[in-house]
Design a protein around this motif. Structure first.
Motif, mmCIF file in Angstrom:
data_model
loop_
_atom_site.group_PDB
_atom_site.id
_atom_site.type_symbol
_atom_site.label_atom_id
_atom_site.label_comp_id
_atom_site.label_asym_id
_atom_site.label_seq_id
_atom_site.Cartn_x
_atom_site.Cartn_y
_atom_site.Cartn_z
ATOM 1 N N ARG A 259 0.782 -1.010 0.063
ATOM 2 C CA ARG A 259 0.187 0.138 -0.004
ATOM 3 C C ARG A 259 0.960 1.222 -0.066
ATOM 4 N NH1 ARG A 259 -5.457 -1.015 1.308
ATOM 5 N NH2 ARG A 259 -5.833 -3.109 2.086
ATOM 6 N N LEU A 260 1.995 1.292 0.764
ATOM 7 C CA LEU A 260 2.738 2.445 1.051
ATOM 8 C C LEU A 260 3.597 2.791 -0.476
ATOM 9 C CD1 LEU A 260 3.476 4.737 2.639
ATOM 10 C CD2 LEU A 260 5.218 3.376 3.609
ATOM 11 N N MET B 53 8.538 8.486 2.903
ATOM 12 C CA MET B 53 7.906 6.969 2.644
ATOM 13 C C MET B 53 8.844 5.790 2.274
ATOM 14 S SD MET B 53 4.314 8.059 0.336
ATOM 15 C CE MET B 53 4.781 9.524 -0.362
ATOM 16 N N THR C 204 3.494 9.627 -6.086
ATOM 17 C CA THR C 204 4.269 10.835 -5.561
ATOM 18 C C THR C 204 5.440 11.106 -6.302
ATOM 19 O OG1 THR C 204 3.237 10.104 -3.266
ATOM 20 C CG2 THR C 204 4.948 11.768 -3.358
ATOM 21 N N ASN D 206 2.469 1.717 -3.402
ATOM 22 C CA ASN D 206 1.580 2.493 -4.478
ATOM 23 C C ASN D 206 1.416 3.844 -4.196
ATOM 24 O OD1 ASN D 206 0.991 -0.173 -5.616
ATOM 25 N ND2 ASN D 206 -0.854 -0.466 -4.387
ATOM 26 N N VAL D 207 1.393 4.514 -2.991
ATOM 27 C CA VAL D 207 1.168 5.806 -2.583
ATOM 28 C C VAL D 207 2.807 6.611 -3.055
ATOM 29 C CG1 VAL D 207 1.139 7.721 -1.029
ATOM 30 C CG2 VAL D 207 -0.281 5.441 -0.810
ATOM 31 N N TRP E 41 8.160 11.875 0.018
ATOM 32 C CA TRP E 41 8.439 10.710 -0.808
ATOM 33 C C TRP E 41 9.625 9.997 -0.060
ATOM 34 C CZ3 TRP E 41 13.071 9.064 -3.318
ATOM 35 C CH2 TRP E 41 12.854 8.042 -4.178
#
Length: 85
Positions: free
Chosen positions: A48-49, A66, A56, A51-52, A63
Motif C-alpha cells: 500500500r505504501l 515514505m 508521489t 503504491n502511494v 516521498w
C-alpha cells in the motif's frame, strides 16, 4: 511465557536510531496474537505504501519519508518471516 520482540520495533530501531536511544513509535513486545501472521500484514502495508510512493513525485519531501518507512517495513517483514510470526 517469554516476551517476543516486535520485528517492526526492531527494524525501526535498527534503521532510524542507529544504536542510540530515541523515539520508536512501535510497541517493543508482541502480545499473544492469533489470526493472520504479522509478516503477511507487513507485506500488505509495504504494498500500500509503495503504491502511494509510486504516485508521489520524488521531489516531494514526503516521498523520502515514505521510502524510509518502506525500508523499515521490509526489514521488519524479513525478521517476522525468519521468526515465523
Amino acid at each position: 511465557m517469554t516476551n517476543m520482540i516486535n520485528p517492526l520495533w526492531k527494524a525501526y530501531n535498527d534503521v532510524m536510531n542507529e544504536g542510540g536511544e530515541g523515539y520508536n513509535p512501535h510497541e517493543q513486545f508482541l502480545g499473544a496474537g492469533k489470526g493472520e501472521p504479522l509478516w503477511s500484514k507487513l507485506l500488505d502495508k509495504i504494498a500500500r505504501l509503495q503504491n502511494v510512493a509510486n504516485a508521489t513525485s520524488d521531489m516531494d519531501p514526503r516521498w523520502k519519508e515514505m521510502m524510509r518507512e518502506i525500508e523499515v517495513l521490509k526489514a521488519a517483514q524479513k525478521d517476522a518471516m525468519e521468526r515465523n510470526i
